[in-house]
Design an enzyme around this catalytic site. Structure first.
Site: not given
Ligand SMILES: [Zn+2]
Length: 676
Positions: A33, A88, A343
């Site tokens: 991510d 996401s 992320d």
């Molecule tokens: Zn993010």
């Protein structure tokens, strides 16, 4: 004659089992991510890339990452339906459903026009007989894993996402909410009939809070973290580790999961203990695996190693997931593995590059920035550990998980395996900006070394340039990071060689937008960017499927779905919005019961009016029965019964048959077995 018939019958009855041994198929989809290029490069550098003598071309000990070894590579776009910069929810949904036209922000695998659920690749795989799993370092109900197994209009409705994971029918789903006093008559969690979602065979990650009741979460003892023997685990202060709950309906979803066949674990030790009881998981039984190791996200890997060793590494969760999934179906499995907190570090590690007097500094890469607890689960950051080193460990944990997949793929007994690794979007515009200076590494702001000196020769003498910027020119050989590799839980991890070691700085480079992610400590948090991301692929079928990402130039993020779909040989009922002239709208053929005796119910889903035929073939390829002559059918699910007789009215022999639906040029089929 009779012997031949018996032999043929035995062959037919044995066929499904022997076929599956040869044709087991597995897809592992890795999603880092926010995982851009820079954290990956930095992690490789920390493992030794670029040290004197360490050259990619001829150094046998050059540390390549697992993701570096995937043989096929491409770049892929990430934008969503209505935004350059995605989130996401659409970023992962588009991989899950391959929806042409993409997905709106915050939706979890819903059609942006009709709001109807779009069947995901995971759900189609499960319905086709594959085992399915979700593994992540975030809450298991977070947007990326949810996109593969849930359908809801807002990603934050995680109590409902958790319930969808454990339900194979609408009834089971609603029963969860009816079980508690918090039942919400607004029912904004309802899935339209028929329920699209499926029950997940393996769920591993954080997020226990969406499975445990808000009041008295340990009412059934499920919040107490226990080892493989059921003994409570204590923290560094000798206190029992207990998970918290925040389900507003106060339902103990873990207790319901146990009733539905899930084995529940909540510690690293208990997870690894599963490896000693793998024979409990088989295609025939109902056993599934639910592992929830933290209330919210699993700890950052750097902190897990020092403070929370009872939580598992991502690669350990992946290893156990593969072992369980390969036992759950003779057909194979579909597994999503997310490195979900790369992320988060990018969101939290913010700032910019400044110039002070005679040197460049990065104000981002200081420990205080990571003190932002927006994504931290309320934990303290490690003293003296900078954002870059958090990042390197987070990426390495993800990479070791890919290594587990590669090991599985390269095991000759595995069956056919396809591995894809990509990201849903980049975050923070991260880049490798240089190295901490040895003397100033712990200062407030970081002296950055950029490129190595280029000596100038004047009057026969070499002199360093430039004069006015300290680039460390007086230290030959000072242009490489100083990490040592240390072993932890059976893997090598880079640690700074000393408190003042030269270390890699990866820091936020662009997009200084305050977006509600924080910014309370005088900095600007990073946010997602629209940069293209990398996708890598490999398979053990001569690259027949993995190579489909290459030779095409830039990929759109809807392009990965059909590769996985074709590899598994599944069809989904609701995705693939091709232009109308190309669409057949023909969904999967389903058949129940299978094997069958006297009567078989064949169902066929179509999503627009079209001419369809349905026929039955025997194992020799001879058509034995026309169930549905070519005719115009209306959209919806059609059920057609087969009484086991051929076109002459004779009852067909026991054995393998193929039910084939045709519409134009598209053909879908289903194997069925008759046992008389
Ligand atoms: Zn993010």
């Amino acid at each position: 004659m009779r012997r031949t018939l018996q032999w043929a019958l035995m062959l037919l009855l044995c066929l499904p089992a022997s076929l599956t041994a040869q044709t087991r198929k597995h897809v592992i989809l890795y999603i880092g991510d926010g995982h851009g290029i820079a954290p990956r490069t930095a992690t490789r550098m920390a493992l030794g890339q670029g040290r004197p003598g360490s050259r990619f071309s001829d150094e046998p000990n050059f540390h390549l990452l697992a993701q570096d070894r995937l043989r096929y590579n491409a770049m892929v776009t990430t934008h969503s339906l209505n935004s350059w910069i995605t989130d996401s929810a659409p970023g992962a949904s588009v991989y899950a459903v391959g929806k042409r036209g993409k997905i709106d922000n915050e939706f979890i695998s819903l059609d942006p026009e009709t709001f109807e659920p779009l069947e995901t690749i995971l759900e189609a795989a499960k319905k086709a007989g594959y085992a399915v799993g979700l593994v992540t370092t975030t809450r298991v109900t977070h947007a990326t894993p949810a996109a593969f197994a849930a359908h809801i209009w807002n990603r934050d409705l995680e109590d409902y996402i958790a319930a969808q994971y454990l339900s194979s029918s609408q009834e089971e789903y609603e029963a969860i909410f009816n079980a508690g006093p918090g039942y919400d008559p607004a029912r904004d969690w309802v899935l339209p009939e028929p329920k699209v979602g499926v029950e997940i065979d393996v769920i591993l990650g954080g997020g226990a809070r969406h499975f445990l009741p808000r009041n008295n979460p340990d009412v059934n003892g499920n919040a107490t973290v226990r080892d493989r023997n059921g003994q409570p685990i204590t923290d560094g202060n000798g206190q029992p580790v207990v998970l918290s709950g925040r389900r507003s309906d106060n339902v103990d979803l873990i207790e319901i999961a146990k009733d539905r066949g899930y084995v529940y674990v909540n510690s690293r030790d208990a997870l690894l203990g599963i490896l000693d009881r793998l024979d409990e998981f088989s295609p025939e039984n109902d056993a599934k695996l639910l592992g929830l190791f933290s209330s919210s996200h699993r700890s950052y890997e750097a902190e897990r190693q020092q403070l929370y060793p009872w939580e598992p590494a991502l690669w350990e969760m992946t290893m156990v997931a593969i072992e369980v999934l390969k036992r759950k179906s003779d057909k194979g499995f579909f597994l999503v593995v997310e490195g979900g907190r790369i992320d988060h570090l990018e969101h939290a590690n913010a700032g910019g590059i400044g110039y002070e007097g005679d040197r460049y500094t990065v104000v981002a890469d200081v420990e205080a920035i990571i003190a932002d607890d927006v994504y931290g689960g309320g934990t303290d950051r490690l003293a003296g550990v900078y954002g870059s080193d958090y990042m390197i460990k987070e990426v390495l944990d993800f990479d070791y998980a890919i290594e587990e997949g590669l090991n599985f793929m390269n095991d000759a007994t595995a069956g056919q395996t396809l591995i894809l690794s990509t990201s849903d979007h980049e975050c923070g515009g991260f880049t490798v900006v240089g190295l901490h200076d040895a003397e100033d590494a712990q200062g407030n702001g970081t002296l950055i070394r950029t490129y190595a000196r280029q000596p100038e020769k004047t009057d026969g003498q070499f002199t360093p340039v430039p004069e006015n910027i300290d680039r460390g020119d007086d230290e030959i050989g000072g242009w490489f990071p100083e990490y040592e590799l240390v072993e932890f839980q059976g893997k090598l991890w880079p640690e700074p060689a000393g408190p003042n070691a030269r270390r890699i700085v990866i820091a936020y480079g662009s997009n200084p937008l305050v977006n509600g992610n924080g910014g309370t400590i005088g900095t600007t948090p990073g946010n997602h960017t629209p940069q293209d991301v990398w996708v890598g692929a490999d398979d053990n079928v001569d690259g027949a499927f993995a190579s489909r990402i290459t030779g095409r130039g830039l990929l759109d993020n809807t392009d990965l779905f059909p590769i996985m779909r074709d590899f598994l040989g599944v069809t989904t009922t609701s995705n693939e919005r091709l232009p109308d002239e190309k669409r057949s709208g023909l969904g999967a053929v389903e058949a129940y019961p299978n094997p069958f005796g006297e009567k078989l119910a064949v169902t066929l889903a179509i999503d627009r009016p079209q001419t369809v035929s349905l026929e039955v073939y025997n194992a020799l390829g001879q058509r034995v029965r026309v169930l549905q002559p070519s005719a115009q059918l209306t959209p919806g699910t059609h059920t057609i019964a087969w009484d086991g007789r051929d076109d002459t009215g004779a009852s067909v022999a026991s054995g393998l048959y193929l039910v084939v639906a045709r519409s134009g040029e598209q053909v879908v089929s289903r194997q069925v077995v008759r046992i008389r």
